[in-house]
Write an enzyme that holds these catalytic residues in place. Structure first.
Site, PDB file in Angstrom:
ATOM      1  N   THR A   1       0.820  -1.211   0.000  1.00  0.00           N
ATOM      2  CA  THR A   1       0.000   0.000   0.000  1.00  0.00           C
ATOM      3  C   THR A   1       0.861   1.272   0.000  1.00  0.00           C
ATOM      4  O   THR A   1       0.327   2.373  -0.121  1.00  0.00           O
ATOM      5  CB  THR A   1      -0.896   0.036   1.259  1.00  0.00           C
ATOM      6  OG1 THR A   1      -0.045  -0.203   2.395  1.00  0.00           O
ATOM      7  CG2 THR A   1      -1.971  -1.019   1.201  1.00  0.00           C
TER       8      THR A   1
ATOM      9  N   CYS B   1      18.099   5.692  -2.569  1.00  0.00           N
ATOM     10  CA  CYS B   1      17.715   6.261  -3.866  1.00  0.00           C
ATOM     11  C   CYS B   1      18.796   7.169  -4.457  1.00  0.00           C
ATOM     12  O   CYS B   1      19.127   7.071  -5.645  1.00  0.00           O
ATOM     13  CB  CYS B   1      16.397   7.026  -3.722  1.00  0.00           C
ATOM     14  SG  CYS B   1      16.303   8.042  -2.241  1.00  0.00           S
TER      15      CYS B   1
ATOM     16  N   HIS C   1      15.015  13.069  -7.804  1.00  0.00           N
ATOM     17  CA  HIS C   1      16.141  13.688  -7.100  1.00  0.00           C
ATOM     18  C   HIS C   1      17.152  14.204  -8.135  1.00  0.00           C
ATOM     19  O   HIS C   1      17.340  13.587  -9.189  1.00  0.00           O
ATOM     20  CB  HIS C   1      16.882  12.659  -6.242  1.00  0.00           C
ATOM     21  CG  HIS C   1      16.105  12.111  -5.083  1.00  0.00           C
ATOM     22  ND1 HIS C   1      14.885  12.606  -4.670  1.00  0.00           N
ATOM     23  CD2 HIS C   1      16.414  11.109  -4.215  1.00  0.00           C
ATOM     24  CE1 HIS C   1      14.472  11.923  -3.611  1.00  0.00           C
ATOM     25  NE2 HIS C   1      15.378  11.004  -3.319  1.00  0.00           N
TER      26      HIS C   1
END
Ligand code: A2P
Length: 328
Positions: free
Chosen positions: A10, A126, A233
């Site tokens: 989710t 990331c 980013h």
């Protein structure tokens, strides 16, 4: 017959993993979705049917999963990943919990390959992913001797909570997730502060870069900054080489490399921006130029969708690589 579990289905990363499993046509025979108790029973569309989210429990770890894609935070991963592993599944984990464990592979498929000594594989931070992909190309071509990062990280890096804070700020409401408003502001603070004045995010980028590139002594430094951008980013990388290439030669090495797009034509105002990278698989690099203050040193600007290549896509690519090796 490949049975796959997605934990944290989710969440922002988990739901993107589901989209990728669908759109990239990954060959799986059964998919089971898990989240916290709060989400149990929730229906999520997948292909032309619906899947019901189940609560993650210890009993579920005893089911015969082949692969587990985990995006439910560090604490959940520390507890459940070894249980899935014990039962024979390969876990691909998005949290930072396992990344620096010396037994655990930390993988970006374009850069390195898992040894599978342990059946938990860590997906890097990331910002690290979109840095090490171009850095590996530069390392192979010119040899790296130093890297300095400054990041401009979007709010989606904090999950739904980050996006909500940006939306709240736009409406004039106080933040719930960040210590200060992110709307109309910039926070030189991502994750907790350490005693040495760096943040954990900065430490992650430094340590993970060295581990993935297998350059444990490489001098690396970082300043990580949250900016009021929803998706993607941007990272300013200042990179020193052993060799002394020309700007043209540095640009050339990024051409025709999987997962990388070169966008670098200042005369036509062509440079990578978050609005270019959002929703795309590739890491976009540009603004390549000599650092006129240091020998053999260049600036490289890297922009990437932090939820795709920075998290969900990298995890799905690791899965795909393992599935391909299985069928060899
Ligand atoms: P839930 O939606 O039920 O809270 P995000 O990074 O977008 O905040 O998402 C985090 C994901 O991790 C969500 O899917 C969340 O489920 C899930 N999660 C959080 N804690 C647990 C837990 N203890 N067990 C399983 N899933 C968890």
């Amino acid at each position: 017959m490949t049975k796959v579990a997605v934990i944290g289905a989710t969440g922002l990363v988990g739901s993107t993993i589901l989209q990728l499993l669908e759109t990239k046509n990954i060959e799986i025979s059964e998919l089971v979705l898990f989240a916290s108790k709060r989400s149990a029973g929730k229906k999520i569309p997948f292909k032309d049917y619906e899947l019901t989210v189940r609560e993650l429990t210890e009993a579920a770890t005893k089911e015969p999963f082949d692969y587990v894609l985990m995006s439910a935070g560090g604490q959940t991963s520390l507890h459940y990943s070894p249980l899935f592993e014990e039962n024979g599944a390969v876990v691909i984990d998005n949290s930072s919990a396992w990344r620096m464990n010396p037994e655990i592979d930390l993988i970006v498929p374009e850069v390195n390959h898992p040894s599978l000594d342990r059946k938990i594989i860590a997906n890097p931070n990331c910002s690290t992913i979109q840095s090490v992909s171009p850095l590996k190309i530069l390392q192979d071509a010119f040899g790296l001797t130093r890297v300095a990062y400054t990041t401009y990280q979007s709010v989606s890096g904090s999950g739904w909570a980050g996006i909500e804070d940006l939306n709240r700020g736009e409406r004039g409401e106080d933040p719930l997730n960040y210590p200060y408003p992110i709307y109309d502001n910039v926070l030189p603070h991502i994750d907790d502060f350490l005693e040495n004045g760096y943040t954990k995010e900065e430490e992650k980028m430094i340590d993970e870069t060295r581990k993935i590139l297998d350059l444990p002594e490489l001098p690396v430094t970082a300043t990580c900054v949250r900016v009021p951008v929803k998706s993607s980013h941007s990272i300013a990388m200042n990179v020193t080489f052993e060799e002394s290439p020309t700007v043209k030669e540095v640009k050339q090495v990024f051409r025709n490399k999987p997962g990388i797009t070169l966008k670098d034509d200042p005369d036509h105002l062509e440079y990578p921006m978050p609005i270019d990278a959002a929703g795309k698989d590739d890491i976009i690099v540009g603004r390549i130029r000599k650092d006129n203050s240091l020998e053999n040193t260049f600036h490289v600007w890297s922009v990437s969708d932090n939820i795709l290549k920075g998290a969900a896509l990298n995890a799905v690519q690791i899965l795909n690589q393992l599935l391909k090796e299985e069928t060899k």
